[in-house]
Structures are given as structure tokens and as C-alpha cells.
Design a protein around this motif. Structure first.
Motif, PDB file in Angstrom:
ATOM      1  N   LEU A   4       1.167  -1.353  -0.303  1.00 37.42           N
ATOM      2  CA  LEU A   4       0.481  -0.102   0.239  1.00 37.42           C
ATOM      3  C   LEU A   4       0.404   1.280   0.122  1.00 37.42           C
ATOM      4  O   LEU A   4       0.563   2.518  -0.659  1.00 37.42           O
ATOM      5  CB  LEU A   4      -1.061  -0.078   1.246  1.00 37.42           C
ATOM      6  CG  LEU A   4      -2.303  -1.365   1.013  1.00 37.42           C
ATOM      7  CD1 LEU A   4      -2.944  -0.901   2.526  1.00 37.42           C
ATOM      8  CD2 LEU A   4      -3.054  -0.426   0.052  1.00 37.42           C
ATOM      9  N   LEU A   5       1.870   0.747   0.319  1.00 34.03           N
ATOM     10  CA  LEU A   5       2.748   2.368   1.236  1.00 34.03           C
ATOM     11  C   LEU A   5       2.939   2.888  -0.389  1.00 34.03           C
ATOM     12  O   LEU A   5       3.305   4.256  -1.230  1.00 34.03           O
ATOM     13  CB  LEU A   5       3.928   2.258   2.066  1.00 34.03           C
ATOM     14  CG  LEU A   5       4.665   3.354   2.298  1.00 34.03           C
ATOM     15  CD1 LEU A   5       3.974   5.098   2.517  1.00 34.03           C
ATOM     16  CD2 LEU A   5       5.587   2.773   2.806  1.00 34.03           C
ATOM     17  N   ASN A   6       3.423   1.723  -1.376  1.00 28.36           N
ATOM     18  CA  ASN A   6       4.553   1.391  -2.445  1.00 28.36           C
ATOM     19  C   ASN A   6       3.268   2.042  -3.588  1.00 28.36           C
ATOM     20  O   ASN A   6       3.598   3.300  -4.494  1.00 28.36           O
ATOM     21  CB  ASN A   6       4.939   0.735  -2.905  1.00 28.36           C
ATOM     22  CG  ASN A   6       5.168   0.642  -4.435  1.00 28.36           C
ATOM     23  OD1 ASN A   6       5.080   0.820  -5.369  1.00 28.36           O
ATOM     24  ND2 ASN A   6       7.070   1.284  -4.568  1.00 28.36           N
ATOM     25  N   HIS A   7       1.911   1.497  -3.277  1.00 31.27           N
ATOM     26  CA  HIS A   7       1.247   2.139  -3.725  1.00 31.27           C
ATOM     27  C   HIS A   7       0.652   4.189  -3.936  1.00 31.27           C
ATOM     28  O   HIS A   7       0.661   4.979  -4.742  1.00 31.27           O
ATOM     29  CB  HIS A   7      -0.208   1.474  -4.102  1.00 31.27           C
ATOM     30  CG  HIS A   7      -1.136   2.235  -5.249  1.00 31.27           C
ATOM     31  ND1 HIS A   7      -1.358   1.720  -6.256  1.00 31.27           N
ATOM     32  CD2 HIS A   7      -2.745   2.881  -4.759  1.00 31.27           C
ATOM     33  CE1 HIS A   7      -2.691   2.214  -6.376  1.00 31.27           C
ATOM     34  NE2 HIS A   7      -2.746   3.156  -6.144  1.00 31.27           N
ATOM     35  N   VAL A   8       0.683   4.002  -2.859  1.00 30.58           N
ATOM     36  CA  VAL A   8       0.688   5.943  -2.371  1.00 30.58           C
ATOM     37  C   VAL A   8       1.385   6.738  -2.909  1.00 30.58           C
ATOM     38  O   VAL A   8       1.374   7.262  -3.411  1.00 30.58           O
ATOM     39  CB  VAL A   8       0.264   6.369  -1.016  1.00 30.58           C
ATOM     40  CG1 VAL A   8       0.205   7.014  -0.623  1.00 30.58           C
ATOM     41  CG2 VAL A   8      -0.955   5.038  -0.671  1.00 30.58           C
ATOM     42  N   ILE A   9       3.236   6.058  -2.984  1.00 29.73           N
ATOM     43  CA  ILE A   9       3.988   6.617  -3.279  1.00 29.73           C
ATOM     44  C   ILE A   9       3.963   6.467  -4.825  1.00 29.73           C
ATOM     45  O   ILE A   9       3.956   7.823  -5.389  1.00 29.73           O
ATOM     46  CB  ILE A   9       5.678   6.362  -2.663  1.00 29.73           C
ATOM     47  CG1 ILE A   9       5.512   6.119  -1.387  1.00 29.73           C
ATOM     48  CG2 ILE A   9       6.406   7.004  -3.398  1.00 29.73           C
ATOM     49  CD1 ILE A   9       6.835   5.161  -0.665  1.00 29.73           C
ATOM     50  N   GLU A  10       3.530   5.790  -5.498  1.00 27.21           N
ATOM     51  CA  GLU A  10       3.536   6.095  -7.032  1.00 27.21           C
ATOM     52  C   GLU A  10       2.786   6.805  -7.408  1.00 27.21           C
ATOM     53  O   GLU A  10       2.858   7.516  -8.427  1.00 27.21           O
ATOM     54  CB  GLU A  10       3.530   4.242  -6.918  1.00 27.21           C
ATOM     55  CG  GLU A  10       4.662   2.926  -7.399  1.00 27.21           C
ATOM     56  CD  GLU A  10       6.135   4.326  -7.630  1.00 27.21           C
ATOM     57  OE1 GLU A  10       5.843   4.728  -9.637  1.00 27.21           O
ATOM     58  OE2 GLU A  10       7.407   3.812  -7.477  1.00 27.21           O
TER      59      GLU A  10
END
Length: 95
Positions: free
Chosen positions: A37-43
Motif C-alpha cells: 500500500l505504501l508503494n502504491h501511495v508513493i507511486e
């Protein structure tokens, strides 16, 4: 009324405070689900236009690159690089 230019100047000032470029070590223990989820939010945040007002809009290309690297490093440490690639491919197919 505060303008977009004023907001950008405030964020630039905050990012220029002495010590803001110092490297810090963060011991972070989160679930694999939250890493994804963190990766998705950053992207998603990085995909926004660079002229977006706010903190991301005031980052340099180097700062954006560093943020991408942090996101990728989290995926690698969690062993989720391949799963994330497959999920990204799946979500792009749905568009």
C-alpha cells in the motif's frame, strides 16, 4: 488569500531548514500488505503533475528519485517486487 506560489515558497523554506538533508535511520516494522500500500501511495503521488501545489510539487528531480528508491527498497526488503509488478500489470489491464 494565499496563492499557489506562496504555498510553494513555504514548502521550499521548510525543505531548506538546516538538517533537513541529513540521513536518518528508521527502524520500521510494518506488514507486507502495508508495504504494498505504501508503494502504491508513493507511486500515485509521484505520478501527479510536477506543478501540483504542495510538498511534492516543490521537490527536485533528485528528491523524487530518492523517494522512488525508498519505495523500491521497501518492496525488495519485503520480498514483494515480483508480486508488485504482477499487480501493477493486472491493474493496468483493467484500465
Amino acid at each position: 488569500m494565499i496563492t499557489t506560489n506562496d504555498v510553494a515558497k513555504v514548502f521550499d523554506t521548510v525543505l531548506s531548514i538546516p538538517g533537513m538533508s541529513e540521513v536518518v535511520k528508521i527502524d520500521l516494522k510494518i506488514s507486507r500488505k502495508n508495504v504494498l500500500l505504501l508503494n502504491h501511495v508513493i507511486e500515485r503521488g509521484l505520478a501527479l503533475e510536477s506543478d501540483t501545489p504542495g510538498l511534492l510539487g516543490s521537490l527536485s528531480e533528485g528528491g523524487l528519485s530518492e523517494l522512488r528508491n525508498v519505495s523500491e527498497e521497501c518492496l525488495q526488503k519485503a520480498g514483494l517486487v515480483e508480486l508488485n509488478q504482477k499487480l501493477t500489470t493486472l491493474s493496468e489491464a483493467c484500465k
